[in-house]
Design an enzyme around this catalytic site. Structure first.
Site, PDB file in Angstrom:
ATOM      1  N   GLY A  55      55.557  51.424  41.883  1.00 31.67           N
ATOM      2  CA  GLY A  55      54.543  52.255  41.238  1.00 31.67           C
ATOM      3  C   GLY A  55      55.113  52.943  40.022  1.00 31.67           C
ATOM      4  O   GLY A  55      56.338  52.981  39.838  1.00 31.67           O
TER       5      GLY A  55
ATOM      6  N   CYS B 214      61.090  48.993  45.244  1.00 30.59           N
ATOM      7  CA  CYS B 214      61.242  49.881  44.082  1.00 30.59           C
ATOM      8  C   CYS B 214      60.779  51.309  44.429  1.00 30.59           C
ATOM      9  O   CYS B 214      61.443  51.987  45.200  1.00 30.59           O
ATOM     10  CB  CYS B 214      60.499  49.303  42.885  1.00 30.59           C
ATOM     11  SG  CYS B 214      61.024  50.049  41.343  1.00 30.59           S
ATOM     12  N   TYR B 215      59.640  51.742  43.931  1.00 28.88           N
ATOM     13  CA  TYR B 215      59.179  53.092  44.267  1.00 28.88           C
ATOM     14  C   TYR B 215      59.133  53.258  45.792  1.00 28.88           C
ATOM     15  O   TYR B 215      59.510  54.307  46.326  1.00 28.88           O
ATOM     16  CB  TYR B 215      57.782  53.355  43.677  1.00 28.88           C
ATOM     17  CG  TYR B 215      57.237  54.733  44.008  1.00 28.88           C
ATOM     18  CD1 TYR B 215      57.536  55.823  43.195  1.00 28.88           C
ATOM     19  CD2 TYR B 215      56.466  54.943  45.149  1.00 28.88           C
ATOM     20  CE1 TYR B 215      57.070  57.094  43.500  1.00 28.88           C
ATOM     21  CE2 TYR B 215      55.990  56.207  45.468  1.00 28.88           C
ATOM     22  CZ  TYR B 215      56.294  57.279  44.641  1.00 28.88           C
ATOM     23  OH  TYR B 215      55.832  58.536  44.952  1.00 28.88           O
TER      24      TYR B 215
ATOM     25  N   HIS C 113      62.208  43.607  42.534  1.00 30.19           N
ATOM     26  CA  HIS C 113      60.868  43.141  42.920  1.00 30.19           C
ATOM     27  C   HIS C 113      60.912  41.715  43.469  1.00 30.19           C
ATOM     28  O   HIS C 113      60.911  40.759  42.695  1.00 30.19           O
ATOM     29  CB  HIS C 113      59.934  43.198  41.707  1.00 30.19           C
ATOM     30  CG  HIS C 113      59.594  44.595  41.325  1.00 30.19           C
ATOM     31  ND1 HIS C 113      58.471  45.244  41.788  1.00 30.19           N
ATOM     32  CD2 HIS C 113      60.234  45.494  40.543  1.00 30.19           C
ATOM     33  CE1 HIS C 113      58.425  46.471  41.303  1.00 30.19           C
ATOM     34  NE2 HIS C 113      59.492  46.657  40.549  1.00 30.19           N
TER      35      HIS C 113
ATOM     36  N   GLU D 260      58.614  40.049  44.711  1.00 38.10           N
ATOM     37  CA  GLU D 260      57.345  39.329  44.542  1.00 38.10           C
ATOM     38  C   GLU D 260      57.225  38.592  43.212  1.00 38.10           C
ATOM     39  O   GLU D 260      56.352  37.756  43.049  1.00 38.10           O
ATOM     40  CB  GLU D 260      56.167  40.307  44.707  1.00 38.10           C
ATOM     41  CG  GLU D 260      55.980  41.330  43.584  1.00 38.10           C
ATOM     42  CD  GLU D 260      56.869  42.572  43.719  1.00 38.10           C
ATOM     43  OE1 GLU D 260      57.879  42.511  44.441  1.00 38.10           O
ATOM     44  OE2 GLU D 260      56.553  43.597  43.092  1.00 38.10           O
TER      45      GLU D 260
ATOM     46  N   SER E 185      24.971  29.478  41.500  1.00 40.51           N
ATOM     47  CA  SER E 185      25.070  29.400  40.043  1.00 40.51           C
ATOM     48  C   SER E 185      25.747  28.115  39.605  1.00 40.51           C
ATOM     49  O   SER E 185      25.708  27.757  38.447  1.00 40.51           O
ATOM     50  CB  SER E 185      25.888  30.577  39.529  1.00 40.51           C
ATOM     51  OG  SER E 185      27.248  30.397  39.903  1.00 40.51           O
ATOM     52  N   GLY E 186      26.388  27.452  40.572  1.00 40.55           N
ATOM     53  CA  GLY E 186      27.178  26.289  40.202  1.00 40.55           C
ATOM     54  C   GLY E 186      28.636  26.661  40.004  1.00 40.55           C
ATOM     55  O   GLY E 186      29.503  25.802  39.919  1.00 40.55           O
ATOM     56  N   GLY E 187      28.933  27.954  39.937  1.00 38.20           N
ATOM     57  CA  GLY E 187      30.320  28.413  39.831  1.00 38.20           C
ATOM     58  C   GLY E 187      31.032  28.249  41.179  1.00 38.20           C
ATOM     59  O   GLY E 187      30.387  28.032  42.205  1.00 38.20           O
ATOM     60  N   VAL E 188      32.356  28.390  41.141  1.00 38.19           N
ATOM     61  CA  VAL E 188      33.146  28.154  42.349  1.00 38.19           C
ATOM     62  C   VAL E 188      32.763  29.118  43.474  1.00 38.19           C
ATOM     63  O   VAL E 188      32.547  28.708  44.615  1.00 38.19           O
ATOM     64  CB  VAL E 188      34.651  28.363  42.056  1.00 38.19           C
ATOM     65  CG1 VAL E 188      35.486  28.031  43.270  1.00 38.19           C
ATOM     66  CG2 VAL E 188      35.073  27.536  40.891  1.00 38.19           C
ATOM     67  N   ASP E 189      32.681  30.411  43.154  1.00 37.08           N
ATOM     68  CA  ASP E 189      32.494  31.398  44.218  1.00 37.08           C
ATOM     69  C   ASP E 189      31.168  31.212  44.948  1.00 37.08           C
ATOM     70  O   ASP E 189      31.116  31.216  46.182  1.00 37.08           O
ATOM     71  CB  ASP E 189      32.585  32.825  43.655  1.00 37.08           C
ATOM     72  CG  ASP E 189      33.878  33.050  42.903  1.00 37.08           C
ATOM     73  OD1 ASP E 189      34.801  32.242  43.096  1.00 37.08           O
ATOM     74  OD2 ASP E 189      33.964  34.012  42.124  1.00 37.08           O
ATOM     75  N   SER E 190      30.092  31.053  44.192  1.00 44.48           N
ATOM     76  CA  SER E 190      28.803  30.916  44.873  1.00 44.48           C
ATOM     77  C   SER E 190      28.706  29.563  45.573  1.00 44.48           C
ATOM     78  O   SER E 190      28.102  29.455  46.647  1.00 44.48           O
ATOM     79  CB  SER E 190      27.634  31.137  43.904  1.00 44.48           C
ATOM     80  OG  SER E 190      27.475  30.056  43.031  1.00 44.48           O
ATOM     81  N   SER E 191      29.330  28.540  45.024  1.00 45.55           N
ATOM     82  CA  SER E 191      29.276  27.223  45.671  1.00 45.55           C
ATOM     83  C   SER E 191      30.020  27.244  47.007  1.00 45.55           C
ATOM     84  O   SER E 191      29.529  26.731  48.013  1.00 45.55           O
ATOM     85  CB  SER E 191      29.910  26.154  44.782  1.00 45.55           C
ATOM     86  OG  SER E 191      29.216  26.052  43.577  1.00 45.55           O
TER      87      SER E 191
ATOM     88  N   LYS F 201      41.220  34.086  44.357  1.00 44.89           N
ATOM     89  CA  LYS F 201      40.543  32.939  43.732  1.00 44.89           C
ATOM     90  C   LYS F 201      41.156  31.584  44.126  1.00 44.89           C
ATOM     91  O   LYS F 201      40.443  30.639  44.434  1.00 44.89           O
ATOM     92  CB  LYS F 201      40.611  33.108  42.211  1.00 44.89           C
ATOM     93  CG  LYS F 201      39.751  32.138  41.448  1.00 44.89           C
ATOM     94  CD  LYS F 201      38.353  32.667  41.358  1.00 44.89           C
ATOM     95  CE  LYS F 201      37.493  31.867  40.413  1.00 44.89           C
ATOM     96  NZ  LYS F 201      36.190  32.520  40.255  1.00 44.89           N
TER      97      LYS F 201
END
Ligand code: XMP
Length: 516
Positions: free
Chosen positions: A57, A84-85, A174, A176, A228-234, A372
């Site tokens: 942080g 770290c923090y 870090h 990650e 919508s045809g987008g990934v998320d809604s599909s 995503k």
């Protein structure tokens, strides 16, 4: 219902890389969630995490009112890794001392490991120097009682520490980030060796448990979902469909602002290949009538957003007694991250998910826990075509915000043709999946050119290609000149009404990805 029995919890102290920690843990097939640093101890204990990670942080533990998690957490017996923090906070709360380092350590450093246990199981102690990535101004100066140093770098004599008996570990670097070459080994050792997790979180297990949960929740009721045809809604629709079949109806609004062939492709795929019930509403006239003569970007966005909601509500009413609404909300939208302080609204986003609360429908958000790229994996496992899964983001208001100025059928036609060429050339060159987005924008100006022996006075297309990881920041893509050249000459030769193509070389910020 708890979908994920084994969890690692990350407490967020405001680091830029908090989400990355969660991603790295999930890559180990262990489920991981992020909570704000000040989450109640009882709430954390109720989650029954197998392990807890305290993120980095921007603050110092010596600030006047530093962000602190409940010190009793350190007595809970749950394995804790401070990064770290987080490591400095453990040090402070256990009675050690953290001070400003004489020299800030930023970037690559070499770690010498003095331990072969815990997070360093399998490491070579002594002279082996491992590359790690540092970013800190404070450092641990005085070890708390009961702790020992397990790793050191040039500027951090206590770059890694652990308690001799309790499962408390701290690292100054870090693990990650990709520059910490031993980062995955350390996190793997932590989740499996120290916390005793099993690598059981897979997308298939996610699909099985999610489908079962949706089935139980929906019972015999009806669900609607905007497509919508987008990934998320599909992917949302496909998951809900797998769970409840015909109880799901999807609504696809053709607002006339789609790319070339988009409506037909989406409908064709979902209706023919998946058997999903999709109502397609032809809203072309409604949207174009309302947009006529409107040039202000915010006004356009609002007209399109409201028009969509209006049509969606009408259709939902026609279906009658619908109880649930499926939405493609993703995890980054729901994290109560402390790192997003006071972000201002730059553009009113229209998302298929942003439907009005007054509809009083219960939400089903099967992707709420996913990032995503995990959504993409789920989509692939559900059998959605790669082309749909790896398509670049496309804004809800569609081509309406890529036509600067008046949106007319004639101008839509020009932009659609240019857009097809951009997509074709980007795919042909193999760059389509490498860049974040690549698209054409129609400018509201005309310029002089010469074609054959004749003077022309025609439209200008701007080409926008950006690299990004999350669309919050972006840089213009360094597309090779010959590819830019092919795109330009094809657009000018093939799209009637265009005599000039320009390339946008602005980064975000201060520009944005879309032009409106
Ligand atoms: P900006 O232009 O704000 O865009 O840099 C960031 C990302 O968001 C996309 N975008 C939208 N997506 N509804 C969406 O679903 C919208 O209203 C919208 N506006 C912008 C844009 O394409 C980029 O990926």
């Amino acid at each position: 219902m708890d979908l994920h029995e084994e969890k690692i919890v990350v407490l967020d102290f405001g680091s830029q890389t908090t989400q990355l920690i969660a991603r790295r843990i999930r890559e180990q097939k262990v489920y991981c969630e992020i909570y704000p640093f000040n989450t109640d101890l009882d709430k954390i204990l109720a989650i029954k995490p197998r392990g807890i990670i305290l993120s980095g942080g921007p603050c110092s533990v010596n600030d006047e009112d530093p962000p602190e998690s409940d010190p009793a957490l350190l007595d809970s017996g749950i394995p804790i890794l401070g990064i770290c923090y987080g490591a400095q906070l453990i040090t402070k709360q256990m009675g050690g001392k953290v001070e400003k380092a004489g020299k800030r350590e930023f970037g690559k450093a070499e770690l010498t490991v003095a331990d072969t246990d815990g997070i360093f199981a399998g490491f070579e102690p002594g002279r082996a120097e491992y590359q790690v990535w540092m970013s800190h101004g404070d450092r641990i100066e005085e070890m708390p009682a009961g702790f020992k140093v397990t790793g050191a770098s040039d500027h951090s004599p206590a770059a890694a520490i652990r308690h001799r008996e309790k499962p408390l570990i701290g690292v100054q670097f870090h693990p990650e980030v990709a520059h910490t070459l031993i980062g995955s080994d350390i996190l793997r050792n932590f989740v499996f060796g120290v916390c005793g997790c099993d690598p059981s979180w897979t997308m298939q297990s996610f699909i099985d448990t999610t489908v079962a949960a949706i089935k139980k929740k929906v019972g015999n009721n009806k669900v609607i979902c905007a497509l919508s045809g987008g990934v998320d809604s599909s992917v949302t629709a496909a998951l809900i469909h797998r769970a409840v079949g015909d109880h799901l109806t999807c609504i696809f609004v053709d607002n006339g602002l789609m790319r070339s062939g988009e409506t037909a492709n989406v409908l064709d795929f979902f209706r023919k290949k998946t058997g999903l019930k999709v109502i397609c509403v032809d809203g072309k006239k409604l949207f174009l009538d309302r947009l006529a003569g409107v040039a202000a970007p915010e006004k356009k966005r609002k007209i399109i957003g409201y028009g969509f909601i209006e049509i969606f509500e009408q259709e939902a009413k026609k279906l009658g007694d619908v109880k649930f609404l499926g939405q493609g909300t993703l995890y980054p939208d729901v994290i109560e991250s402390v790192s997003f302080r006071g972000m201002e609204v730059i553009k009113s986003h229209h998302n298929v998910g942003g439907l009005p609360e007054k509809m009083k429908l219960d939400l089903i958000e099967p992707l709420r826990d996913l990032f995503k790229d995990e959504v993409r994996q789920v989509g692939l496992e559900l059998g959605l075509p790669e082309e749909a899964i790896f398509r670049q983001p496309f804004p809800g208001p569609g081509l309406g915000i890529r036509i600067l100025g008046d949106v007319t059928n004639e101008r839509l036609d020009i932009l659609r043709q240019a857009d097809v060429i951009v997509l074709e050339e980007m795919k042909k060159s193999g760059l389509y999946r490498k860049v974040w987005q690549s698209f054409a924008v129609l400018l509201p100006i005309q310029t002089v050119g010469v074609m054959g022996d004749e003077r022309t006075y025609e439209h200008v297309i701007a080409l926008r290609c950006v690299d990004s990881v999350d669309a919050m920041t972006a840089d213009w893509s360094r597309i090779p000149y010959d590819i830019l050249g092919s795109i330009s000459s094809r657009i000018i030769n093939e799209v009637r009404g265009v005599n000039r193509v320009v390339y946008d070389i602005s980064s975000k910020p201060p520009s944005t990805i879309e032009w409106e």
